[in-house]
Write a protein that holds these residues in place. Sequence first.
Motif, PDB file in Angstrom:
ATOM      1  N   SER A  39      23.815 -27.017  37.233  1.00  0.00           N
ATOM      2  CA  SER A  39      24.465 -26.519  36.015  1.00  0.00           C
ATOM      3  C   SER A  39      23.443 -25.793  35.153  1.00  0.00           C
ATOM      4  O   SER A  39      22.231 -25.905  35.380  1.00  0.00           O
ATOM      5  CB  SER A  39      25.092 -27.675  35.216  1.00  0.00           C
ATOM      6  OG  SER A  39      24.078 -28.567  34.751  1.00  0.00           O
ATOM      7  N   THR A  40      23.953 -25.055  34.173  1.00  0.00           N
ATOM      8  CA  THR A  40      23.082 -24.327  33.253  1.00  0.00           C
ATOM      9  C   THR A  40      23.597 -24.486  31.834  1.00  0.00           C
ATOM     10  O   THR A  40      24.785 -24.761  31.610  1.00  0.00           O
ATOM     11  CB  THR A  40      23.030 -22.826  33.599  1.00  0.00           C
ATOM     12  OG1 THR A  40      24.343 -22.278  33.467  1.00  0.00           O
ATOM     13  CG2 THR A  40      22.531 -22.600  35.022  1.00  0.00           C
ATOM     14  N   ARG A  41      22.681 -24.276  30.878  1.00  0.00           N
ATOM     15  CA  ARG A  41      23.085 -24.272  29.471  1.00  0.00           C
ATOM     16  C   ARG A  41      22.005 -23.574  28.661  1.00  0.00           C
ATOM     17  O   ARG A  41      20.912 -23.292  29.159  1.00  0.00           O
ATOM     18  CB  ARG A  41      23.298 -25.702  28.953  1.00  0.00           C
ATOM     19  CG  ARG A  41      22.034 -26.512  28.786  1.00  0.00           C
ATOM     20  CD  ARG A  41      22.322 -27.908  28.228  1.00  0.00           C
ATOM     21  NE  ARG A  41      21.115 -28.600  27.812  1.00  0.00           N
ATOM     22  CZ  ARG A  41      20.312 -29.289  28.613  1.00  0.00           C
ATOM     23  NH1 ARG A  41      20.599 -29.364  29.911  1.00  0.00           N
ATOM     24  NH2 ARG A  41      19.238 -29.881  28.135  1.00  0.00           N
ATOM     25  N   ILE A  42      22.329 -23.266  27.429  1.00  0.00           N
ATOM     26  CA  ILE A  42      21.369 -22.699  26.482  1.00  0.00           C
ATOM     27  C   ILE A  42      20.985 -23.791  25.490  1.00  0.00           C
ATOM     28  O   ILE A  42      21.844 -24.485  24.941  1.00  0.00           O
ATOM     29  CB  ILE A  42      21.965 -21.495  25.731  1.00  0.00           C
ATOM     30  CG1 ILE A  42      22.187 -20.323  26.691  1.00  0.00           C
ATOM     31  CG2 ILE A  42      21.045 -21.053  24.593  1.00  0.00           C
ATOM     32  CD1 ILE A  42      20.917 -19.722  27.250  1.00  0.00           C
ATOM     33  N   ASP A  43      19.679 -23.951  25.278  1.00  0.00           N
ATOM     34  CA  ASP A  43      19.179 -24.921  24.302  1.00  0.00           C
ATOM     35  C   ASP A  43      18.187 -24.191  23.400  1.00  0.00           C
ATOM     36  O   ASP A  43      17.030 -24.002  23.767  1.00  0.00           O
ATOM     37  CB  ASP A  43      18.516 -26.099  25.011  1.00  0.00           C
ATOM     38  CG  ASP A  43      18.007 -27.160  24.025  1.00  0.00           C
ATOM     39  OD1 ASP A  43      18.432 -27.130  22.849  1.00  0.00           O
ATOM     40  OD2 ASP A  43      17.173 -27.996  24.426  1.00  0.00           O
ATOM     41  N   GLY A  44      18.671 -23.757  22.238  1.00  0.00           N
ATOM     42  CA  GLY A  44      17.841 -22.950  21.367  1.00  0.00           C
ATOM     43  C   GLY A  44      17.555 -21.617  22.028  1.00  0.00           C
ATOM     44  O   GLY A  44      18.474 -20.871  22.372  1.00  0.00           O
ATOM     45  N   ASP A  45      16.294 -21.310  22.263  1.00  0.00           N
ATOM     46  CA  ASP A  45      15.914 -20.069  22.942  1.00  0.00           C
ATOM     47  C   ASP A  45      15.720 -20.263  24.441  1.00  0.00           C
ATOM     48  O   ASP A  45      15.415 -19.309  25.160  1.00  0.00           O
ATOM     49  CB  ASP A  45      14.619 -19.509  22.339  1.00  0.00           C
ATOM     50  CG  ASP A  45      14.802 -19.042  20.906  1.00  0.00           C
ATOM     51  OD1 ASP A  45      15.928 -18.622  20.570  1.00  0.00           O
ATOM     52  OD2 ASP A  45      13.830 -19.109  20.123  1.00  0.00           O
ATOM     53  N   ASP A  46      15.890 -21.489  24.903  1.00  0.00           N
ATOM     54  CA  ASP A  46      15.617 -21.795  26.303  1.00  0.00           C
ATOM     55  C   ASP A  46      16.868 -21.685  27.173  1.00  0.00           C
ATOM     56  O   ASP A  46      17.972 -22.061  26.759  1.00  0.00           O
ATOM     57  CB  ASP A  46      15.066 -23.221  26.455  1.00  0.00           C
ATOM     58  CG  ASP A  46      13.642 -23.352  25.955  1.00  0.00           C
ATOM     59  OD1 ASP A  46      13.039 -22.311  25.596  1.00  0.00           O
ATOM     60  OD2 ASP A  46      13.136 -24.481  25.928  1.00  0.00           O
ATOM     61  N   VAL A  47      16.654 -21.165  28.387  1.00  0.00           N
ATOM     62  CA  VAL A  47      17.654 -21.276  29.441  1.00  0.00           C
ATOM     63  C   VAL A  47      17.318 -22.548  30.207  1.00  0.00           C
ATOM     64  O   VAL A  47      16.193 -22.703  30.712  1.00  0.00           O
ATOM     65  CB  VAL A  47      17.600 -20.065  30.406  1.00  0.00           C
ATOM     66  CG1 VAL A  47      18.667 -20.211  31.487  1.00  0.00           C
ATOM     67  CG2 VAL A  47      17.769 -18.772  29.652  1.00  0.00           C
ATOM     68  N   VAL A  48      18.290 -23.464  30.275  1.00  0.00           N
ATOM     69  CA  VAL A  48      18.044 -24.765  30.899  1.00  0.00           C
ATOM     70  C   VAL A  48      18.884 -24.882  32.162  1.00  0.00           C
ATOM     71  O   VAL A  48      20.102 -24.678  32.127  1.00  0.00           O
ATOM     72  CB  VAL A  48      18.385 -25.921  29.931  1.00  0.00           C
ATOM     73  CG1 VAL A  48      18.032 -27.259  30.572  1.00  0.00           C
ATOM     74  CG2 VAL A  48      17.639 -25.749  28.611  1.00  0.00           C
ATOM     75  N   LEU A  49      18.229 -25.199  33.275  1.00  0.00           N
ATOM     76  CA  LEU A  49      18.923 -25.388  34.540  1.00  0.00           C
ATOM     77  C   LEU A  49      18.732 -26.820  35.009  1.00  0.00           C
ATOM     78  O   LEU A  49      17.588 -27.312  35.081  1.00  0.00           O
ATOM     79  CB  LEU A  49      18.393 -24.426  35.611  1.00  0.00           C
ATOM     80  CG  LEU A  49      18.777 -22.950  35.468  1.00  0.00           C
ATOM     81  CD1 LEU A  49      17.918 -22.254  34.432  1.00  0.00           C
ATOM     82  CD2 LEU A  49      18.638 -22.237  36.807  1.00  0.00           C
ATOM     83  N   GLU A  50      19.828 -27.489  35.288  1.00  0.00           N
ATOM     84  CA  GLU A  50      19.782 -28.816  35.898  1.00  0.00           C
ATOM     85  C   GLU A  50      19.778 -28.641  37.402  1.00  0.00           C
ATOM     86  O   GLU A  50      20.681 -28.035  37.974  1.00  0.00           O
ATOM     87  CB  GLU A  50      20.972 -29.660  35.453  1.00  0.00           C
ATOM     88  CG  GLU A  50      20.977 -30.039  33.983  1.00  0.00           C
ATOM     89  CD  GLU A  50      19.850 -30.997  33.621  1.00  0.00           C
ATOM     90  OE1 GLU A  50      19.331 -31.680  34.547  1.00  0.00           O
ATOM     91  OE2 GLU A  50      19.472 -31.051  32.444  1.00  0.00           O
ATOM     92  N   THR A  51      18.762 -29.173  38.053  1.00  0.00           N
ATOM     93  CA  THR A  51      18.613 -29.009  39.498  1.00  0.00           C
ATOM     94  C   THR A  51      18.648 -30.366  40.193  1.00  0.00           C
ATOM     95  O   THR A  51      18.713 -31.416  39.538  1.00  0.00           O
ATOM     96  CB  THR A  51      17.286 -28.304  39.837  1.00  0.00           C
ATOM     97  OG1 THR A  51      16.209 -29.233  39.721  1.00  0.00           O
ATOM     98  CG2 THR A  51      17.047 -27.114  38.919  1.00  0.00           C
ATOM     99  N   GLN A  52      18.567 -30.321  41.510  1.00  0.00           N
ATOM    100  CA  GLN A  52      18.533 -31.551  42.297  1.00  0.00           C
ATOM    101  C   GLN A  52      17.322 -32.403  41.954  1.00  0.00           C
ATOM    102  O   GLN A  52      17.332 -33.621  42.158  1.00  0.00           O
ATOM    103  CB  GLN A  52      18.478 -31.204  43.788  1.00  0.00           C
ATOM    104  CG  GLN A  52      19.734 -30.532  44.323  1.00  0.00           C
ATOM    105  CD  GLN A  52      19.492 -29.976  45.715  1.00  0.00           C
ATOM    106  OE1 GLN A  52      19.174 -28.811  45.866  1.00  0.00           O
ATOM    107  NE2 GLN A  52      19.633 -30.802  46.730  1.00  0.00           N
ATOM    108  N   GLN A  53      16.281 -31.768  41.432  1.00  0.00           N
ATOM    109  CA  GLN A  53      15.054 -32.507  41.139  1.00  0.00           C
ATOM    110  C   GLN A  53      14.814 -32.692  39.641  1.00  0.00           C
ATOM    111  O   GLN A  53      13.787 -33.249  39.250  1.00  0.00           O
ATOM    112  CB  GLN A  53      13.855 -31.778  41.756  1.00  0.00           C
ATOM    113  CG  GLN A  53      13.885 -31.719  43.271  1.00  0.00           C
ATOM    114  CD  GLN A  53      12.579 -31.183  43.837  1.00  0.00           C
ATOM    115  OE1 GLN A  53      11.505 -31.413  43.281  1.00  0.00           O
ATOM    116  NE2 GLN A  53      12.671 -30.484  44.948  1.00  0.00           N
ATOM    117  N   GLY A  54      15.728 -32.229  38.839  1.00  0.00           N
ATOM    118  CA  GLY A  54      15.551 -32.405  37.414  1.00  0.00           C
ATOM    119  C   GLY A  54      15.722 -31.119  36.638  1.00  0.00           C
ATOM    120  O   GLY A  54      16.224 -30.120  37.160  1.00  0.00           O
ATOM    121  N   GLU A  55      15.283 -31.116  35.381  1.00  0.00           N
ATOM    122  CA  GLU A  55      15.499 -30.009  34.465  1.00  0.00           C
ATOM    123  C   GLU A  55      14.383 -28.968  34.575  1.00  0.00           C
ATOM    124  O   GLU A  55      13.209 -29.297  34.700  1.00  0.00           O
ATOM    125  CB  GLU A  55      15.550 -30.572  33.041  1.00  0.00           C
ATOM    126  CG  GLU A  55      15.849 -29.554  31.969  1.00  0.00           C
ATOM    127  CD  GLU A  55      15.880 -30.194  30.589  1.00  0.00           C
ATOM    128  OE1 GLU A  55      16.924 -30.774  30.236  1.00  0.00           O
ATOM    129  OE2 GLU A  55      14.849 -30.129  29.884  1.00  0.00           O
TER     130      GLU A  55
END
Length: 488
Positions: free
Chosen positions: A329-345
Motif C-alpha cells: 500500500s501507499t500513502r502520503i505523510d506530510g512531504d513523504d511518500v510512504v510505501l508499506e512493503t513485505q519487509q516494512g515501511e
Amino acid sequence: MTVTSSPSQVGAGLEALNERVRYDLACLNLPRENWVPSRAAHDGRHIYDVVIIGGGQCGMVAAFALLAAGIRNIRVFDRNAAGLEGPWMNYARMETLRSPKTLPGPSYGFASLTFRAWHEAQFGNEAWEALDKIPRPMWMDYLCWYRQVLALPIDNNVNVEHVKPEGDLLSLELSGTGARSGSVLTRKLIMATGREGTGAPKIPGFVATLPERVWAHTADDIDFTALKGKRVIVVGVGASAIDNAAEALENGAQSVRFLIRRPQMPTVNKMMGIGSFGFTQGYAGLSDDWRWRFMHYSFITQTPPPRGSTLRVSRHDNAYFHFDCGVRSTRIDGDDVVLETQQGEVRGDFLIMGTGFEVDPLARTELAGYADRILLWRDCYQPPRELEDDELGKFPYVGRDFAFQEREPGSAPWLRHIHCFNYGASVSLGKVSGDIPGISEGASWLVNAIAACFYQQDVERHWQQFQDYDTPELLGDEWQASPLPSPL
C-alpha cells in the motif's frame, strides 16, 4: 566509445553508401512499379491502400517492404516530430542497446541497409571492430538515415485519434499540426505502435491514492534534474527500471531504492537461448499449447536488465536493491511518500514505476467502441491450471498476417483489415513485430499477406487486365510462312 571523423569524411562516406543502396535496389528492380488498381470513394476522397500508424523501426521496415512489393499508395503517420519517432529519444534511457551490433534489424535483407554498413561508412572498419554495444542516440541517427535514403512517406506530428469502419474501408480521424486533413480512408491499417501498441503503461492500483506530482511511470517524460537531492523509490528491476534509476542517480538523487517482489535478481535471458531462424519461422505454426508454454515460461522467468545498465546503477554507493519487498500500500505523510512493503515501511520523495506495459486493446483510444470485439487468447485457449496467466490471456489472438480476428464471427468483419504489427502479436507469432532481431522477417510475412489479399480482392480487374493486354513481343517481320513441299 565515441569515434570522431571529419565532416568531409562523414559526408563522403554516407554519400557513397547512399549510392550503394540505390545500386542494390536498382539491381533488383526495386521498388517495383505499383500494380494495385487505384480506387476512389464515391465522394471523390482519396483511398490509401495502406496506412501505417508509427514511423519507428517497425513502421519504417513495413513501409519499405510495401514499396518494394509494388504497393506504393501508402502513408505513415507518427505523432512525434521528425527524429523523435519510437522510444529512443523519448522514454528510452539506456546508454546502449541490448541487442548485438551485428543483428540485421530493419535491413530487409539488404547488407547496405544494415547498421554496420551505416557505421562503417562513417567511421571505418577499425571503429566497427572496436564498437561494443550500439549507443542509443546513434541507433536513432541510423534510423533517421534509413528513412532518408529510402525516401519513406512519413508524416510527422500526426495523431490517429480513432479508427472506424466505413463500408469496406477504414476511416482514420486525425489531429496534430502535421495532419493534412481531418480524416483519411484506407483499405488496410498497420499498427506499428511498439511496446505499448495494443495497451498502455502498466500502473499498479496502489498508486491510486498518491497525487500525480510524486510519481511517474518509466514511459513518462520525467524531469530528472528535479530529483537532485531527492530520495527516489523505484518499483521493479527490469531494464526500464534500471535505466531510470541510473538517470536519477546521475542527476544527483540522494538515494535510489529498488523495491522488488522477487526473492532474487533474474540473471538469464531465456529468449537469447531459444532465438534462432528455426524459432522465428516455426513458432507461429506451433499449437496453442506450445506457444502458450513458451511465452508463459518467458514471462515467469523474466528478462534480466543488461549487465552494463546494472553496473551503471550499482557503481553508486547510494543505490539499494531490496528483494522480497513487494509493495502492499501507499500513502502520503506530510512531504513523504510512504510505501508499506513485505519487509516494512519505506519513505521517499518520488516514486518511479518500472512496471512495464500491459496488453489491453480496450486501452487503445484508436479502437474505442469495438475493441471488445477483438479475439483474445483467453477467448480461445484455456491453459492447464499450473500455466494460467491473466496477462497472457489479454494478448490478441492474431493470424499469420498480424490481423485482428473477431471474437464473434460476423460482428466486426473490418477487424481483418487492421494488422497488429507490434508487441501485441508476440504471443501469437513470436518476436517478429517489435524487437530488432526479427522485424524484417515479420515485415515480410505482413506484406506478403497484404499483397495476396489485394490481388484476390481485385482479381476481376486483374483478369480483365490480363485479357486486355495487347503489347506484342513479335512484330510480324521475324519469320516468313512457307508452304509444305509437294510430295515426291
